[in-house]
Write a protein that holds these residues in place. Sequence first.
Motif, mmCIF file in Angstrom:
data_model
loop_
_atom_site.group_PDB
_atom_site.id
_atom_site.type_symbol
_atom_site.label_atom_id
_atom_site.label_comp_id
_atom_site.label_asym_id
_atom_site.label_seq_id
_atom_site.Cartn_x
_atom_site.Cartn_y
_atom_site.Cartn_z
ATOM 1 N N LEU A 1 1.248 -0.982 -0.184
ATOM 2 C CA LEU A 1 0.061 -0.312 0.216
ATOM 3 C C LEU A 1 0.418 1.801 -0.124
ATOM 4 C CD1 LEU A 1 -2.863 1.570 0.412
ATOM 5 C CD2 LEU A 1 -2.738 1.227 2.418
ATOM 6 N N ARG A 2 1.776 1.384 0.721
ATOM 7 C CA ARG A 2 2.782 2.677 1.170
ATOM 8 C C ARG A 2 3.428 2.246 -0.235
ATOM 9 N NH1 ARG A 2 7.397 2.065 3.453
ATOM 10 N NH2 ARG A 2 8.235 -0.244 4.143
ATOM 11 N N PRO B 1 3.586 2.813 -3.329
ATOM 12 C CA PRO B 1 3.049 2.707 -4.903
ATOM 13 C C PRO B 1 4.194 1.773 -6.183
ATOM 14 C CG PRO B 1 2.908 4.924 -4.560
ATOM 15 C CD PRO B 1 3.260 3.812 -3.222
ATOM 16 N N GLU C 1 -4.931 -0.272 -4.145
ATOM 17 C CA GLU C 1 -5.843 0.100 -5.220
ATOM 18 C C GLU C 1 -7.044 1.155 -4.605
ATOM 19 O OE1 GLU C 1 -5.267 -1.980 -8.931
ATOM 20 O OE2 GLU C 1 -3.152 -1.362 -9.269
ATOM 21 N N ASP D 1 -6.481 2.631 -1.981
ATOM 22 C CA ASP D 1 -6.506 3.894 -1.843
ATOM 23 C C ASP D 1 -7.331 4.718 -2.756
ATOM 24 O OD1 ASP D 1 -3.439 5.019 -1.555
ATOM 25 O OD2 ASP D 1 -2.330 4.060 -3.029
ATOM 26 N N LYS D 2 -8.404 4.693 -3.529
ATOM 27 C CA LYS D 2 -8.931 5.825 -4.292
ATOM 28 C C LYS D 2 -9.961 5.784 -3.419
ATOM 29 C CE LYS D 2 -8.665 3.981 -8.980
ATOM 30 N NZ LYS D 2 -9.612 2.773 -9.804
ATOM 31 N N GLU E 1 -8.255 8.576 -1.023
ATOM 32 C CA GLU E 1 -8.778 10.033 -1.249
ATOM 33 C C GLU E 1 -9.808 10.384 -1.292
ATOM 34 O OE1 GLU E 1 -7.612 9.358 -5.434
ATOM 35 O OE2 GLU E 1 -5.481 8.953 -5.115
#
Length: 573
Positions: free
Chosen positions: A74-75, A77, A334, A337-338, A341
């Motif tokens: 995750l950290r 990318p 992914e 992450d979205k 955000e």
Amino acid sequence: MKSNNHFSILFPYYEDTVYKQLSDSACHDLGLDTLCHELTNDPREQNLIMSILSNMTADPRVAVYRQKVFVDILRLPELRNKLTELFDRIEFLRKFSGSRMETDEKLGFWHLMHRLDELDDYIKCVEAMRDCLSDAEIKSEGLINFKAYIDELYSDACFAEMKKDIAELKIKSLKIESVTLGVNVNSRFEAVSMGLISVNDKPFKKSNIVTNFADAIASKNKVQEGNEWDGDMHYHQVDKLNEHKVSKFIENTGGYLAVTKTPFVDGRIRATITKTPDGDGSANATSYLDKVMNKMLDSVVKKLGDTVTKYADIAIVNISQIIPEFMYYIKFAEFIDKCMEKGFRFCEAQVIRGDDVAMDAKDLYNLKLAINLQSVEELVYNDLKFDKEHTIYILTGANRGGKTTITQAVGLMYVLAQSGVYVPASSFEYKPVDCIYTHFPADEDKTMDLGRLGEECVRFKAIYSECTKDSLLLLNETFSTTSFEEGFYIAKDSVRALLKKQVRTIYNTHMHKLAADAEELNKESSGVKLSSLIVKSDNGKRSFKVEVASPEGMSYAKDIAEKYGVTYDMLVN
């Protein structure tokens, strides 16, 4: 961890780890199918993710191992992007590998050269993967050990040496203009075996086959002693049949041509006769040479081909097995992450080692519900704890007040946490469960034989037999398809049995009396207790917030009646 020469970043090898499979109905009740569709549109990837999520173990070491790998993925990318590109390259090579070519011809020398090119590409992929995993930012045991595993494969397969040999071979192969073969014959001059003597950078010169053959066998000093070639013999070329004086001579004298056309003659004799290509001798030369080489170098090519395939398998088969596991982590990374955000809260779950508290969640929410929300502001967060005083919750509240949503949310939290993924909460401490069992209303077509109540009883008994004190049980309106008196009687006995087994349970029900009898039921339990959990209402408005409190009883019925206009005053006025 490695077992039987296989490495996994999802299933570390511990001899005493036991996995249990979630039922199809549990996966559906928890909304895992919806989640998988949100992660990817590829049905194969959806099935893969579902199989991982639904395979559970209470071993805390597995959960921690997975969580640390996911944190790295995750950290970092850039690592995700590089690995994805490499996996695409490997998958392309695997799909279009020469080893999967189908042909009626035996795979010859030129195919072997193509396989060497493929192996060179494989080796480059493995080297690139080693470089990716050498990132100093990688902290997880899983990825660090996988890097060591790749190093071990690389070393065992002698890839560094093979890469050098392939490079040299490709350079030298450009200079090959002839091949020297040794053919062993018997007393009848039948070819019985063959071997490769040398590969040369100069072509042999054309000469008269009859003259040289006659000279070779007519004089003692022309028949060489031993089998080491000294370069003294000339090149003997077989020309097109029926167009050369030698061919006409053979035809007129009934020599070897007759032999090739006689079906009853020993096949080994006919196998020594080769017809050259039509035309000027240069057309289709590569194809012709490949066929000749297939016949004469079959054993040599096969051995070299088997060696190349063996090392290609080391590079591809072993590594290909772990690609789906990486893709699992990457797809979730992914997705989260979205979501982050957009403002959704996620955290790394923390495993609890003690026995006093089994779960402590802060600001948890239902991820399946969140997926469909337009704004993060619409979310409702809740706190919930499982401990000895709150092992079984009897959850009551208004219809459509969020009881099923919170019940499902807790199940999803455990699935995600134990699968190594960040969970939808600000903090989540938990003791892993060995499995999650759900008892939600069944489809009507599944209750035709036993009736709804009969089906519910049969299903509950099966679940109770399988679950343990390390399980999580989620009941949604169980035993609500009959009269209140009958349903309450069955539900009360079921809760007593669950208390005895000490199963973490959320029982979402409209039977407020069951929650009101908590104190009475707890008197029979010597280990853990049940509590009443309610969905709060604020002057008749649903808050979707839960708290430990006594059931509000008939106020919910009044709330519903007023909403739909069926109170006495609303009906008669």
